[in-house]
Write a protein that holds these residues in place. Structure first.
Motif, PDB file in Angstrom:
ATOM      1  N   UNK A 110       0.674  -1.275  -0.005  1.00  0.00           N
ATOM      2  CA  UNK A 110      -0.056   0.180  -0.078  1.00  0.00           C
ATOM      3  C   UNK A 110       0.894   1.228   0.090  1.00  0.00           C
ATOM      4  N   UNK A 111       0.715   1.914  -0.985  1.00  0.00           N
ATOM      5  CA  UNK A 111       1.737   3.158  -1.359  1.00  0.00           C
ATOM      6  C   UNK A 111       1.140   4.348  -0.561  1.00  0.00           C
ATOM      7  N   UNK A 112      -0.290   4.400  -0.648  1.00  0.00           N
ATOM      8  CA  UNK A 112      -1.140   5.495   0.055  1.00  0.00           C
ATOM      9  C   UNK A 112      -2.225   5.091   0.332  1.00  0.00           C
ATOM     10  N   UNK A 113      -3.043   5.947   1.028  1.00  0.00           N
ATOM     11  CA  UNK A 113      -4.393   5.975   1.412  1.00  0.00           C
ATOM     12  C   UNK A 113      -5.400   6.173   0.262  1.00  0.00           C
ATOM     13  N   UNK A 114      -6.526   5.418   0.419  1.00  0.00           N
ATOM     14  CA  UNK A 114      -7.572   5.863  -0.679  1.00  0.00           C
ATOM     15  C   UNK A 114      -8.202   7.006  -0.351  1.00  0.00           C
ATOM     16  N   UNK A 115      -8.546   7.938  -1.160  1.00  0.00           N
ATOM     17  CA  UNK A 115      -9.011   9.383  -0.861  1.00  0.00           C
ATOM     18  C   UNK A 115     -10.185   9.549  -1.551  1.00  0.00           C
ATOM     19  N   UNK A 116     -11.179  10.344  -0.989  1.00  0.00           N
ATOM     20  CA  UNK A 116     -12.443  10.744  -2.008  1.00  0.00           C
ATOM     21  C   UNK A 116     -11.995  11.233  -3.324  1.00  0.00           C
ATOM     22  N   UNK A 117     -10.977  12.061  -3.402  1.00  0.00           N
ATOM     23  CA  UNK A 117     -10.662  12.709  -4.748  1.00  0.00           C
ATOM     24  C   UNK A 117     -10.215  11.648  -5.800  1.00  0.00           C
ATOM     25  N   UNK A 118      -9.735  10.348  -5.155  1.00  0.00           N
ATOM     26  CA  UNK A 118      -9.605   9.277  -6.309  1.00  0.00           C
ATOM     27  C   UNK A 118     -10.608   9.128  -7.066  1.00  0.00           C
ATOM     28  N   UNK A 119     -12.088   9.223  -6.555  1.00  0.00           N
ATOM     29  CA  UNK A 119     -13.170   8.782  -7.377  1.00  0.00           C
ATOM     30  C   UNK A 119     -13.565   9.430  -8.446  1.00  0.00           C
ATOM     31  N   UNK A 120     -12.840  10.723  -8.476  1.00  0.00           N
ATOM     32  CA  UNK A 120     -13.053  12.000  -9.670  1.00  0.00           C
ATOM     33  C   UNK A 120     -12.192  11.430 -10.698  1.00  0.00           C
ATOM     34  N   UNK A 121     -11.185  10.700 -10.620  1.00  0.00           N
ATOM     35  CA  UNK A 121     -10.225  10.417 -11.675  1.00  0.00           C
ATOM     36  C   UNK A 121     -10.604  10.244 -13.101  1.00  0.00           C
ATOM     37  N   UNK A 122     -11.680   9.239 -12.875  1.00  0.00           N
ATOM     38  CA  UNK A 122     -12.402   8.679 -14.323  1.00  0.00           C
ATOM     39  C   UNK A 122     -12.930  10.008 -14.871  1.00  0.00           C
ATOM     40  N   UNK A 123     -13.703  10.944 -14.181  1.00  0.00           N
ATOM     41  CA  UNK A 123     -14.160  12.079 -14.902  1.00  0.00           C
ATOM     42  C   UNK A 123     -12.936  13.076 -15.491  1.00  0.00           C
ATOM     43  N   UNK A 124     -11.698  13.018 -14.572  1.00  0.00           N
ATOM     44  CA  UNK A 124     -10.958  13.982 -14.990  1.00  0.00           C
ATOM     45  C   UNK A 124     -10.464  13.658 -16.321  1.00  0.00           C
ATOM     46  N   UNK A 125     -10.374  12.356 -16.733  1.00  0.00           N
ATOM     47  CA  UNK A 125      -9.628  11.798 -17.939  1.00  0.00           C
ATOM     48  C   UNK A 125     -10.676  12.351 -19.435  1.00  0.00           C
ATOM     49  N   UNK A 126     -11.961  12.914 -18.979  1.00  0.00           N
ATOM     50  CA  UNK A 126     -12.388  13.341 -19.988  1.00  0.00           C
ATOM     51  C   UNK A 126     -12.103  14.781 -20.595  1.00  0.00           C
ATOM     52  N   UNK A 127     -11.201  15.211 -19.960  1.00  0.00           N
ATOM     53  CA  UNK A 127     -10.536  16.626 -20.397  1.00  0.00           C
ATOM     54  C   UNK A 127      -9.468  16.397 -21.684  1.00  0.00           C
ATOM     55  N   UNK A 128      -9.198  15.154 -21.863  1.00  0.00           N
ATOM     56  CA  UNK A 128      -8.306  14.843 -22.883  1.00  0.00           C
ATOM     57  C   UNK A 128      -9.100  14.333 -24.075  1.00  0.00           C
ATOM     58  N   UNK A 129      -8.945  15.323 -25.357  1.00  0.00           N
ATOM     59  CA  UNK A 129      -9.767  14.696 -26.484  1.00  0.00           C
ATOM     60  C   UNK A 129      -9.385  13.326 -26.849  1.00  0.00           C
ATOM     61  N   UNK A 130      -8.294  12.737 -26.611  1.00  0.00           N
ATOM     62  CA  UNK A 130      -7.867  11.234 -27.123  1.00  0.00           C
ATOM     63  C   UNK A 130      -9.138  10.376 -26.345  1.00  0.00           C
ATOM     64  N   UNK A 131      -9.636  10.834 -25.229  1.00  0.00           N
ATOM     65  CA  UNK A 131     -10.311   9.933 -24.239  1.00  0.00           C
ATOM     66  C   UNK A 131     -11.696  10.239 -24.601  1.00  0.00           C
ATOM     67  N   UNK A 132     -12.032  11.558 -24.537  1.00  0.00           N
ATOM     68  CA  UNK A 132     -13.477  11.818 -24.881  1.00  0.00           C
ATOM     69  C   UNK A 132     -13.981  11.460 -26.198  1.00  0.00           C
ATOM     70  N   UNK A 133     -13.318  11.931 -27.228  1.00  0.00           N
ATOM     71  CA  UNK A 133     -13.892  11.546 -28.666  1.00  0.00           C
ATOM     72  C   UNK A 133     -13.732  10.206 -28.827  1.00  0.00           C
ATOM     73  N   UNK A 134     -13.024   9.399 -28.228  1.00  0.00           N
ATOM     74  CA  UNK A 134     -13.121   7.787 -28.598  1.00  0.00           C
ATOM     75  C   UNK A 134     -14.099   7.239 -27.758  1.00  0.00           C
TER      76      UNK A 134
END
Length: 513
Positions: free
Chosen positions: A279-303
């Protein structure tokens, strides 16, 4: 064959890697990088640790790939075995066939949403615990659906079926990225996608014969998947090792405190102890937003947009409307409906994969060779063109044939063509986006699954009413045009994708994966 010397490329590759995409030549910057069969530095570079999944023997990689792929197969399989039995289910519970289809759509919806929870947990605590815990929920939910006496009880249980069968679909692609290098990712991602796509297709055949068997009946469309999932769970318990592996980008060390122990044991023996993830770190509430943060990248959003609509039309549309279409027009029984949908899509996807993963990897290699060693993930997108043309063509063929009541082979051929095109699209989209952002492969897999399941969930509500209000041909053609228009986003990525990735840089989270 021309093999570029490593010394002529290593420096250039290291200098260009982070600017080209998030997957570096080497996180640990080795002086003499390991090479792929074409003479280019491997991406990513494996560590010296025998327990690094990139260093596993291929028999072990394939064993893990098949387990995770079959688990992903069981997601749509468990959700869709009941599809061919909508008519007898509706008759017994005194509901319409359209309402009976909610049985599948509610499972699809929850299967799309729930991996948002599994992905960050898997990135901290490992893939294996999620696969086992979530699948146990799926087994219990399938049994509950089979035993529920009321329609409301079945729907509630099916929501949990969606959650409990979502792990392989939601984070399975991350396991492929954990074990395989970029130059081979198309081929092995294609194997995974074949399983994902065909879950619902094989389910149609199994469900059709199950519902037709009077000694079994439609309730066994819940019990049979529960038994298969339970057997798979036992297999994973004893045979599925952990693939999550942390790499320290700053120090060049990877679990050095475990090295002495690892050097005294053979890698395969250590794997069979099913070690946990440090375990390198603790699970944080912020981690659950990472999926949606990937939508700012056109390669991810358009695909994601293109893949979501493509999967819905190239697979789920046929599944959720097949009982109504072939039952009312051709008066087929449940077994015949299952064969029409299942065999055509299964054969179409298998043939489609011959022009998907291997072709994608070959195009990537030729592009790399022409550019003097600079890897450009957008090269993979060129392999999508056949699928981009054939998928909407297959959808239109099925719709028109249903409208004019041609011989049943007409719509069956359209389904097969659509599935052929979908397989080409799916493999290349998954391989391309994970090439772009490999450390975030769990978030990407979750996002692609969310898009696929969310769009597919809606089809059961409006496609048959749409066809009734217009015609089968008009309704299916409208959807095919929408899917074709979304391909424009992929064309934009072919043109500007590299520039957009360099401008936005790589995500800040999960860089050590």
């Amino acid at each position: 064959m021309d093999l570029p010397a490593a010394e002529n490329h290593a420096d250039m590759m290291d200098s260009k890697a982070s600017a080209t995409y998030g997957e570096k030549v080497s996180d640990n910057a080795p002086i003499n990088p390991k090479l792929d069969p074409h003479g280019f530095p491997l991406r990513p570079q494996p560590t010296s640790d025998p327990l690094d999944p990139l260093n596993w023997p291929y028999w072990l990689k394939l064993a893990v790939l098949l387990q995770v792929s079959f688990l992903a197969f069981l997601g749509p399989f468990c959700q869709a075995v009941i599809n061919s039995a909508f008519v007898p289910l509706a008759k017994d519970l005194h509901i319409s066939v359209v309402v009976a289809s909610y049985n599948t759509t509610i499972a699809i919806l929850f299967a799309g949403v729930s991996p948002i929870l599994w992905s960050p947990i898997a990135n901290v605590y490992g893939r294996r615990p999620i696969f086992l815990a979530v699948s146990a929920l799926g087994i219990a939910a399938q049994c509950a659906a089979g035993a529920a006496p009321t329609w409301g009880g079945i729907l509630a249980a099916r929501a949990f079926v969606g959650m409990g069968t979502s792990a392989g679909m939601g984070i399975g692609a991350a396991v492929v990225a954990d074990m395989f290098f970029m130059h081979e990712r198309g081929r092995y991602m294609g194997i995974y996608i074949v399983f994902v796509t065909n879950g619902a297709h094989i389910a149609a055949v199994v469900g059709g014969y199950t519902a037709l068997n009077h000694s079994l009946g439609w309730r066994w469309c819940y019990w049979i998947p529960a038994m298969i999932l339970a057997g798979t769970w036992v297999l994973m318990l004893f045979c599925l090792p952990e693939t999550l592996y942390h790499r320290d980008n700053k120090t060049g060390e990877s679990h050095m405190h475990h090295q002495q122990q690892r050097q005294t044991h053979r890698a395969w023996l250590s794997l069979l102890t099913f070690r946990g993830v440090p375990i390198k770190r603790k699970l944080q509430l912020w981690d659950f937003t990472h999926v949606f943060l990937m939508l700012k990248y056109p390669s991810v959003l358009l695909s994601t947009l293109y893949y979501a609509v493509s999967f819905g039309l190239g697979s789920v549309l046929f599944a959720v409307t097949g009982a109504k279409a072939f039952g009312s027009i051709y008066h087929f029984n449940t077994a015949q409906i299952g064969l029409c949908i299942g065999l055509s899509t299964f054969i179409g996807t298998l043939i489609g994969e011959l022009l998907a993963g291997p072709v994608s990897d070959r195009i990537l290699y030729l592009s790399t060779k022409r550019s003097g060693g600079a890897f450009r993930p957008e090269a993979r997108l060129q392999a999508i063109w056949p699928g981009a043309l054939l998928l909407p063509a297959g959808v239109i063929i099925e719709g028109v044939c249903l409208q004019y009541r041609t011989h049943w082979s007409g719509p069956v051929l359209g389904i097969g063509i659509g599935a052929f095109g979908l397989q080409i699209i799916s493999t290349n989209i998954f391989a391309y986006v994970t090439d772009c952002y490999k450390p975030q492969s769990a978030e990407i897999s979750t996002l692609l699954n969310l898009g696929r399941q969310t769009f597919s969930f809606t089809l059961g509500f409006y496609m048959i009413p749409f066809a009734a209000a217009t015609t089968w041909g008009v309704a299916w053609s409208v959807m095919a045009v929408i899917q074709a228009v979304l391909f424009g986003g992929v064309v934009l990525l072919m043109w500007r994708g590299k520039e957009w990735r360099e401008r936005l840089g790589a995500p800040e989270f999960d860089r050590d994966l």
